[in-house]
Enzyme design. Structure first.
Site, mmCIF file in Angstrom:
data_model
loop_
_atom_site.group_PDB
_atom_site.id
_atom_site.type_symbol
_atom_site.label_atom_id
_atom_site.label_comp_id
_atom_site.label_asym_id
_atom_site.label_seq_id
_atom_site.Cartn_x
_atom_site.Cartn_y
_atom_site.Cartn_z
ATOM 1 N N ARG A 1 -6.276 12.777 -9.024
ATOM 2 C CA ARG A 1 -5.174 11.668 -8.778
ATOM 3 C C ARG A 1 -5.136 10.654 -9.602
ATOM 4 N NH1 ARG A 1 -7.972 11.992 -3.527
ATOM 5 N NH2 ARG A 1 -6.455 12.913 -1.806
ATOM 6 N N PHE B 1 3.214 12.446 -3.883
ATOM 7 C CA PHE B 1 2.076 13.517 -4.259
ATOM 8 C C PHE B 1 1.118 13.174 -4.270
ATOM 9 C CE2 PHE B 1 5.432 14.441 -8.342
ATOM 10 C CZ PHE B 1 5.290 15.762 -7.939
ATOM 11 N N GLU B 2 -0.129 14.208 -4.046
ATOM 12 C CA GLU B 2 -1.357 14.517 -4.001
ATOM 13 C C GLU B 2 -2.184 13.175 -3.503
ATOM 14 O OE1 GLU B 2 -2.869 14.244 -7.754
ATOM 15 O OE2 GLU B 2 -1.418 16.165 -9.054
ATOM 16 N N GLY B 3 -1.388 13.244 -1.602
ATOM 17 C CA GLY B 3 -1.833 12.659 -1.079
ATOM 18 C C GLY B 3 -0.990 10.958 -0.987
#
Length: 619
Positions: free
Chosen positions: A307, A436-438
């Site tokens: 992240r 994105f990504e969480g």
């Protein structure tokens, strides 16, 4: 008699069990986790951890080569207009080794530190978000990270050299019904046995959506490999055993692998994202990454550091925004003076400047935590939330500063003779970062879950433990309550952080009493507010340390002080008072904006590819 479980209680469910099993259980260490416990541990942020000049030199030459390539070969506005990245650009990036930035040298990669990786993505993020979306997944969450963290030596030796040379990989987790809830994954990998009854692999079936780095066009894969998270089960002839989620490494040239649809979005017009389908694909047992049944743990822990890629690219976008805002606030004249001299517009410029400085501090701090092998679990997820929110806020302010020219696209500006900068492109491209990504709200709640783990454990002991455990937990809670009443006298920012950390402890105890600490996760708005307090205090401490380390840089101290004042005014409700109207932080805006327009904080813009300079503007 033990406590009876409510079958409808989500937090006692199989769904939550998957998430809890993926957690790393060692106790958290760091400034953020200590804040949750009522401690302002300034030693974690002071002195500010700087990248060594020796480490920096290891990437300097590469960064210059990449900079030259991005300037000469990458046109972010054409990529946005056409929705494609040219094949020779992709090949050029492969030739530079951009897809193996952190793969160790022994496997053919660059082996860069996280701090140098941060510098690279800061620069790329300032130039083109679509290029970030192309090269980030293979470096941050594609096959290389899971293989490095969980793979066998055979997997490392076989695949890492290929990935370092430019084989592109993606990570397949998300499905139509499985976003934040991995228990809803339907992709199924069934064990396959040979004639001797030996387990030799899996038969994979299923469908994944929104997989970045996987689809060049409808029916055309982008890369060579995908790491897939799927439910695993035994062959019904052998047993009816459900084996949990597992992670499988598959090749895009396998029979039964298809990419039927490339997805298109409001921003990131050239992102190679799409749908993957698996029809009876045979995956050898040797392609299982990590233990069977621990697939979500592989995914979650691979993402933890990954992240930070978004964080670094956001810093590049923020620095670009600051430079454009500074230029336009000075150049544009209305009502006989530069628009930045009007307080309302000047305040927007100042906000962009301090958001840039705070986020730069955050990115550098987290990168150094990784390099020094320190606990980055809560800081990384927190940084992703903070950085993406800061970039969106900065670009929204830049849009207002540029007004119609901000909303007008690059080619329209160019065609009517204006100096063109693609603010609306940057604005569109940045929105997805908080997804994105969480997704940001979920990551904030996850920060709260991790930060309150000690409270949760003690509350569980009080409710379910034996007499010794209940006594120990009760004493711990009493100490926390006693601590929460401590206060220091003084008006410094450090004193404010200290006192607020004690107030936070008191609030945690009170909400734990009201909602039961073990059930606090249900009160998402409450947790979100507590986490916001933690983030504010952490950023105050961090930016003060960052400014102290840059006492020779103009405006570093002043911007840090102004940021801290605005945070304090927000947290205490001071903006609604008569005192604020007469003596609030707004009194500093005019001088700060003037100095910013004069270029005193140009040092904050270092490390980017200037969009204005590409248009022939001297900055």
């Amino acid at each position: 008699m033990g406590k009876m479980k409510d079958k409808d209680d989500l937090f006692e469910s199989e769904e939550m069990k998957i998430l809890e099993e993926a957690r790393e259980t060692q106790r958290h260490e760091g400034f953020i986790s200590d804040l949750f416990l009522g401690e302002a541990s300034f030693d974690y942020v002071r002195p500010f951890p700087e990248q060594s000049s020796e480490d920096k030199q290891k990437a300097d030459e590469f960064i210059e080569r990449l900079r030259k390539f991005l300037v000469e070969k990458v046109d972010p506005n054409a990529i946005d207009r056409d929705g494609e990245i040219l094949d020779d650009v992709i090949q050029g990036l492969k030739d530079l080794g951009v897809f193996g930035l952190k793969i160790p040298r022994e496997y053919g990669g660059h082996g860069f530190s996280q701090s140098n990786y941060r510098r690279i993505f800061q620069m790329v993020g300032s130039r083109c978000a679509n290029i970030v979306a192309l090269i980030a997944p293979p470096n941050s969450i594609g096959a290389s990270v899971p293989i490095l963290k969980f793979g066998t030596e055979e997997q490392k030796n076989k695949y890492l050299p290929q990935l370092a040379k430019g084989k592109i990989s993606a990570f397949g987790l998300t499905e139509n019904e499985a976003g934040s809830d991995p228990s809803r994954i339907k992709a199924m990998a069934q064990r396959v046995y040979n004639e001797k009854g030996e387990h030799i692999g899996y038969k994979l079936n299923g469908r994944k959506v929104w997989i970045t780095g996987s689809v060049k066009d409808d029916g055309v894969p982008l890369g060579e490999y995908v790491v897939v998270v799927a439910k695993t089960k035994d062959d019904p002839k052998m047993s009816k055993k459900k084996l949990g989620l597992s992670t499988l490494f598959i090749s895009s040239d396998l029979v039964g692998y298809t990419t039927p649809h490339r997805t298109r979005f409001g921003g990131l017009k050239a992102i190679y994202n799409g749908v993957l389908e698996f029809d009876n694909i045979f995956v050898p047992k040797e392609n299982l990454i990590g233990p069977e049944g621990r697939g979500f743990k592989v995914a979650d822990q691979s993402l933890a550091v990954g992240r930070l890629t978004i964080v670094s690219s956001c810093v590049g976008g923020l620095k670009q925004s600051l430079q454009i805002a500074r230029w336009w606030c000075k150049k544009r004249v209305q009502w006989r003076q530069s628009i930045g001299r009007h307080e309302a517009t000047g305040s927007r410029l100042v906000k962009i400047a301090y958001l840039t400085m705070v986020t730069d501090a955050l990115a550098q701090y987290c990168a150094k935590l990784v390099d020094d092998h320190k606990d980055v679990r809560i800081p990384a997820m927190s940084a992703k939330v903070i950085a993406t929110n800061h970039l969106w806020e900065a670009l929204d302010n830049l849009m207002q500063i540029r007004a119609g020219r901000g909303y007008e696209n690059y080619y329209s500006l160019k065609n009517r003779g204006e100096i063109a900068v693609g603010v609306e492109r940057m604005w569109r491209d940045s929105r997805v970062n908080s997804i994105f990504e969480g997704e940001n709200t979920l990551l904030s709640l996850a920060s709260g879950r991790e930060g309150t783990d000690d409270y949760k454990q003690k509350a569980s002991a009080l409710m379910e433990g034996d007499s010794k455990a209940r006594l120990s937990a009760g004493l711990w809670m009493s100490k926390q309550l006693s601590k929460s009443f401590k206060r220091r006298l003084g008006s410094s920012h450090e004193t404010f952080i200290y006192n607020q950390s004690k107030l936070l402890t008191y609030q945690l105890l009170r909400v734990g009493e009201k909602y039961r600490m073990t059930g606090l996760q249900k009160k998402q708005l409450v947790v979100g507010q507590l986490v916001a307090r933690v983030y504010n205090l952490f950023l105050m401490a961090l930016v003060l340390s960052y400014a102290e380390a840059r006492n020779d840089k103009p405006l570093a101290k002043e911007l840090a002080d102004y940021f801290c004042l605005t945070v304090r005014e927000e947290m205490t409700g001071a903006k609604w008072t008569t005192d604020w109207l007469l003596n609030g932080s707004h009194g500093r805006v005019d001088e700060l904006a003037k100095r910013l327009m004069e270029g005193e904080a140009k040092w904050l813009e270092e490390g980017i590819i200037s969009a204005l300079e590409q248009e022939g503007v001297e900055i």
